[in-house]
Design a protein around this motif. Sequence first.
Motif, short mmCIF file in Angstrom:
data_model
loop_
_atom_site.label_atom_id
_atom_site.label_comp_id
_atom_site.label_asym_id
_atom_site.label_seq_id
_atom_site.Cartn_x
_atom_site.Cartn_y
_atom_site.Cartn_z
N SER A 82 1.20 -1.48 1.02
CA SER A 82 0.37 0.20 0.23
C SER A 82 0.57 1.10 0.05
N LEU A 83 -0.14 2.35 -0.10
CA LEU A 83 1.15 3.74 -0.40
C LEU A 83 1.81 4.05 0.87
N GLY A 96 2.61 1.37 2.80
CA GLY A 96 4.30 0.54 3.33
C GLY A 96 3.39 -0.79 3.37
N ASP A 115 -2.52 -4.22 -10.65
CA ASP A 115 -1.29 -5.48 -10.69
C ASP A 115 -1.62 -7.02 -10.91
N THR A 120 4.31 -3.32 -7.18
CA THR A 120 3.42 -2.84 -7.26
C THR A 120 3.14 -1.97 -5.92
N ILE A 121 2.71 0.12 -6.09
CA ILE A 121 1.99 0.42 -5.12
C ILE A 121 1.19 0.73 -5.24
N THR A 147 -2.56 3.54 -9.54
CA THR A 147 -1.44 1.87 -9.50
C THR A 147 -0.51 2.10 -10.50
#
Length: 247
Positions: free
Chosen positions: A41-42, A44, A61, A204-205, A238
């Motif tokens: 996730s953004l 972390g 993703d 992937t964030i 994403t």
Amino acid sequence: MRLLVPGRSGLPALADLDAAGLFAAYAAPGDPWVRCNMIASLDGAATGPDGRSGSINNAADHVVFDVLRAMSHVVVVGAGTIRAEGYPPLSVADSLLGLRRDLGLPEVLPLVAVSNRGEVPSTLRGCRDGRALVAVPAAAPGLAAARRDLGEDNVLVCGEERVDLAALLMALHERGLRQVLTEGGPTLLAAFLAQGRIDELCFTIAPQVVGGDHPRPVASPGTPAELQLEVLVEQDDTVMGRWLVRR
């Protein structure tokens, strides 16, 4: 899928990528090659509120997720992650089989469960056709049971007290499995980094903030690594990228 940073792919920046374009953007620069694919996730977190990475995955993703599997000889995953995420024996998406064949890769995509105890995850038990393997140390208490369950050829003994990743990679290379993808979890990724056995991090964030107390993609204690950005793509907010490990 929009290409933000093309790296050495030869593709133009801001190009729209189909599956063939993603194969070009994610082409491995070496053989053998070891890459990981993880999501965060953004803020972390490696998992969502339910403790599974699946709850922060999304359609964008999954596109890259499927491509990376289709470009690999084998997928290596910690047994605990296989249990938590419910991994079955793997297959390549039908739409990507032609591109996979163009790389000279077989249709079968084996899954290797890494287990210091030698316990075969329940979703892989009884799979004796080579699609499921387990990597264990010689001292694993479940070694004999794993051999009875999966067949002796599908049990890789690598190391004495704990799985030795260098020995595991050598065993895979001897089977012709040279393009290796690991999907973690965090403990296995930390071990790959600590042993200097990984060439590339694909991250992937996800456009989410999870909050709370959740594991990071690399478990503690992790080993610091210097990285070089190679490729960055984006879809539906994403961001997915390739970072090469500096040697």
